[in-house]
Scaffold this active site. Structure first.
Site, PDB file in Angstrom:
ATOM      1  N   HIS A  68       0.809  -1.216   0.000  1.00 27.49           N
ATOM      2  CA  HIS A  68       0.000   0.000   0.000  1.00 27.49           C
ATOM      3  C   HIS A  68       0.843   1.266   0.000  1.00 27.49           C
ATOM      4  CE1 HIS A  68       0.224   0.620   4.504  1.00 27.49           C
ATOM      5  NE2 HIS A  68       0.269  -0.692   4.521  1.00 27.49           N
ATOM      6  N   ASP A  70      -0.446   4.301   0.975  1.00 28.06           N
ATOM      7  CA  ASP A  70      -0.833   5.218   2.046  1.00 28.06           C
ATOM      8  C   ASP A  70      -0.150   4.886   3.365  1.00 28.06           C
ATOM      9  OD1 ASP A  70      -2.546   2.870   2.051  1.00 28.06           O
ATOM     10  OD2 ASP A  70      -3.730   3.848   3.612  1.00 28.06           O
ATOM     11  N   ASP A  97       5.777   0.845   7.631  1.00 29.32           N
ATOM     12  CA  ASP A  97       4.396   0.484   7.279  1.00 29.32           C
ATOM     13  C   ASP A  97       3.826   1.468   6.282  1.00 29.32           C
ATOM     14  OD1 ASP A  97       1.889  -0.661   7.262  1.00 29.32           O
ATOM     15  OD2 ASP A  97       1.285   0.171   9.181  1.00 29.32           O
ATOM     16  N   GLU A 122      -5.269   1.396   2.454  1.00 28.61           N
ATOM     17  CA  GLU A 122      -5.182   0.216   3.320  1.00 28.61           C
ATOM     18  C   GLU A 122      -5.382   0.578   4.776  1.00 28.61           C
ATOM     19  OE1 GLU A 122      -3.452  -2.835   5.952  1.00 28.61           O
ATOM     20  OE2 GLU A 122      -2.797  -0.739   5.699  1.00 28.61           O
ATOM     21  N   GLU A 123      -4.929   1.751   5.181  1.00 26.30           N
ATOM     22  CA  GLU A 123      -5.011   2.131   6.588  1.00 26.30           C
ATOM     23  C   GLU A 123      -6.426   2.542   7.014  1.00 26.30           C
ATOM     24  OE1 GLU A 123      -2.747   1.607   8.621  1.00 26.30           O
ATOM     25  OE2 GLU A 123      -0.812   1.641   7.593  1.00 26.30           O
ATOM     26  N   GLU A 146       3.837  -6.039   3.689  1.00 28.25           N
ATOM     27  CA  GLU A 146       3.750  -5.475   5.038  1.00 28.25           C
ATOM     28  C   GLU A 146       5.010  -5.909   5.785  1.00 28.25           C
ATOM     29  OE1 GLU A 146       1.596  -3.462   6.347  1.00 28.25           O
ATOM     30  OE2 GLU A 146      -0.234  -3.622   5.137  1.00 28.25           O
ATOM     31  N   HIS A 325       3.344   2.764  12.802  1.00 30.15           N
ATOM     32  CA  HIS A 325       2.578   3.908  13.324  1.00 30.15           C
ATOM     33  C   HIS A 325       3.267   4.608  14.499  1.00 30.15           C
ATOM     34  CE1 HIS A 325      -1.397   1.754  11.881  1.00 30.15           C
ATOM     35  NE2 HIS A 325      -0.424   1.721  10.975  1.00 30.15           N
TER      36      HIS A 325
END
Length: 352
Positions: A68, A70, A97, A122-123, A146, A325
């Site tokens: 992803h 994003d 991530d 995705e998030e 991932e 994150h």
């Protein structure tokens, strides 16, 4: 070959640095997607950005590499720092991530000629992956990007169900004993939490877990009612279904409140004996690693792909997922190089 013996020409590192320097929180992936598409254009690969914002570079469908574009919000100054033991780490939001896996996959896809897709959202709602499975045929195999660590392969994820509870009661003087909407909402959540209480000895991956993520409430603007809402998330282990979780939650509503559900994401647990899993174990060993099979308590786009396509798949990428994150998110650049080499080996094996 030792783990430290992997050669690099810096391509993946340069692409990673460029992408991490471009803010790309969910819904704002456009500039990063254009930089990613340019990477393929510069190497004479067919590529386009589709109607939802995904970067599409189809080629040999012996494998589809997808991660992803994003990230979650948050600003971390982009920089490279050297650790005390001489390793180089790139700091920045998304480095782990999942811009690190994304960059590694883009480079491996160009070098081996397999298909690639960089997806959006995705998030938040996985809108990119949901669009992708409805817009193309299933590949022969799929590798989702991932962080797993360069020597780890993720085969399982729990599923995901989101719902919003809402209650409303007539406004009344606070001295009266009848429960208002806020009390009904908090009492409902206490019952739900108790309904999913499980033995602490049971691995988290095998449990249903319930988590409130936002609570709001108070007197309505017109002053005639008290309103309350709770946004809640439920993680679904293999063996459980979203329908059974919804039934349990709705059974605790009692006489007050209602709940609105979003589209669920099913759990996934892939076999370690598929061609994809075997190829990863062999490739990691060739690069000097001791392969690890992982089950993650969260959810990823692999859940979407597994629900739509009956194909062998796994999730892989450089990075320590404990830094997802986080305010200190950073990626070991040596691990990025090793991950590119592993992905190349895996793709070449699947192409045979």
């Amino acid at each position: 070959m030792s783990a430290g013996a992997v050669a690099t020409d810096g391509t993946a590192r340069d692409l990673l640095a460029d992408l991490v320097a471009i803010p790309s929180p969910s819904g704002e992936e456009g500039e990063a997607a254009r930089r990613l598409a340019a990477f393929f254009e510069e190497r004479d690969r067919e590529v386009w950005i589709d109607e939802v914002g995904n970067v599409r570079a189809p080629a040999d469908d012996a494998a589809l590499l997808t991660s992803h574009v994003d990230t979650v919000p948050g600003e971390i100054p982009v920089r490279i720092e050297e650790t005390d033991d001489g390793r180089e780490e790139l700091w920045g939001r998304g480095s782990v991530d999942a811009t690190g896996p994304l960059a590694a996959m883009a480079v491996a896809a160009v070098r081996t000629g397999v298909s690639f897709a960089g997806v959006v959202g995705e998030e938040t709602d996985s809108r990119g992956a949901r669009f992708l499975v409805g817009d193309r045929e299933a590949p022969d195999a799929l590798i989702n990007g991932e962080p797993s660590g360069w020597d780890g392969v993720t085969l399982g994820y729990r599923g995901f169900q989101v719902g919003t509870y809402a209650a409303s009661t007539d406004s009344a003087h606070t001295s009266r004993p009848e429960p208002n909407a806020i009390q009904r909402a908090t009492a409902w959540w206490s019952r739900v939490d108790a309904a999913f209480e499980s033995d602490e000895e049971t691995p988290v991956f095998e449990r249903v877990t319930a988590k409130p993520v936002e609570i709001a409430g108070g007197v309505a603007e017109d002053g005639l009612s008290v309103e309350a809402t709770i946004d809640a998330q439920f993680r679904i282990p293999p063996g459980e279904t979203a329908a059974s979780i919804r039934e349990t939650v709705e059974g605790e509503l009692g006489s007050g409140g209602e709940i609105e559900w979003r589209e669920p994401t099913p759990p996934v647990m892939e076999s370690p004996r598929t061609a994809v899993a075997r190829a990863f174990r062999a490739a990691i060993r060739r690069r000097g690693g001791d392969p690890r099979s992982l089950r993650k308590t969260g959810t990823s786009d692999m859940n979407i792909y597994a629900g739509a396509w009956d194909r062998p798949m796994a999730t892989y990428g450089p990075g320590d997922s404990a830094l997802d994150h986080a305010p200190n998110e950073r990626l070991d650049l040596g691990d990025l190089d090793r991950a590119v080499a592993v992905l190349e080996d895996v793709c070449e094996t699947l192409q045979q």
